[in-house]
Write an enzyme that holds these catalytic residues in place. Structure first.
Site, PDB file in Angstrom:
ATOM      1  CG  ASP A  18      49.884  11.751 -29.899  1.00 15.61           C
ATOM      2  OD1 ASP A  18      49.539  12.031 -28.739  1.00 15.61           O
ATOM      3  OD2 ASP A  18      49.095  11.269 -30.750  1.00 15.61           O
ATOM      4  CG  ASP A  20      45.950   7.719 -27.006  1.00 11.79           C
ATOM      5  OD1 ASP A  20      46.065   6.543 -26.654  1.00 11.79           O
ATOM      6  OD2 ASP A  20      45.764   8.660 -26.211  1.00 11.79           O
TER       7      ASP A  20
HETATM    8 MG   LIG Z   1      47.027  11.135 -31.105  1.00  8.16          MG
END
Ligand SMILES: [Mg+2]
Length: 255
Positions: A18, A20
């Site tokens: 992932d 962010d």
């Molecule tokens: Mg995230």
């Protein structure tokens, strides 16, 4: 250097990250933007007595890790508010799901522009170690701004594939917590889900890892929600990816 030295089962041959909150410190930026957008809307709707967006509970439960439109819809539903979906080009702040989502995106882009993008150094070290071990790496993010953020952080070249909000929209992939984008990431690397590890900081993200039957799901706890990450699907929870390379006993592959 192999998977075991990265703190992963030796069945793992590819890594799906992932963006962010795992690679970059942009989860905070998203939290600030969501709160500013929702509070402005709620104040217009309910007056000064409005109940503000809770940057912790509401963020973690309703918006973190999800595609923007789903996040907007999900939080408003939690308040019993139903708005029309509207159109892609609704001006930011229009009282439609897309208008409010556009306002949130404008705020994120402004914050990223003003503040720049900071990485998590432990994560970047970890990706370098994975590359040294010849394990292909992909970024799997709900963000439509993923490529810009990767470039702003100067880590774009570390990844063999990117499945982001733009790709998801183009290919009709369901967002997290559905596993579709992670499955597309594994496919882009030519690796079966059982041989891929997922790295996620969001509850919706680890849930997507579990739903896709990935070989290993690493929950990255940036905000003290280790237990919730476990219950939503993480096989292991760390506060920083450095902890994985410091471990002494590599984990067993899942049965
Ligand atoms: Mg995230």
């Amino acid at each position: 250097m192999n998977a075991a030295m990265l703190g992963l089962p030796n069945t793992i041959h590819a890594l799906l990250f992932d963006l962010d909150g795992v690679l970059t410190q942009t989860a905070k930026v998203h939290g600030v933007a969501w709160k500013e957008m929702f509070d402005a809307y709620l104040r217009e709707r309910d007056g000064d007595s409005f109940t503000p967006f809770d940057p912790r509970r509401d963020y973690d439960t309703f918006v973190d890790g999800k595609p923007r439109l789903d996040g907007t819809r999900s939080f408003l539903q939690s308040r019993g508010i139903e708005l029309p979906e509207g159109h892609d080009d609704d001006p930011p702040g229009t009282h439609t799901l897309r208008g409010l989502s556009n306002a949130k995106n404008d705020l994120v882009l402004k914050l990223i522009h003003d503040r720049g993008v900071e990485v998590y150094d432990g994560s970047v070290r970890y990706v370098h170690a994975a590359r040294a071990a010849k394990l292909p790496c992909a970024v799997v993010s709900s963000s439509a701004n993923c490529e810009d953020v990767l470039r702003a952080a100067s880590i774009h070249d570390l990844f063999d594939a990117i499945v982001d909000g733009v790709v998801a929209k183009r290919d009709g992939l369901k967002g997290k917590p559905a596993p579709d984008t992670f499955l597309a990431g594994a496919a882009a690397l030519g690796i079966a889900p059982a041989n891929a590890a997922v790295f996620e900081d969001a509850l919706a993200g680890v849930a997507a890892g579990r739903a896709g039957d990935f070989g290993y799901v690493v929950g990255v706890d940036r905000v003290g929600q280790a237990e919730a990450l476990h219950t939503h699907g993480a096989d292991v929870v760390v506060e920083d990816l450095d902890e994985l390379t410091n471990g002494t006993t590599p984990p067993e592959a899942k049965a």
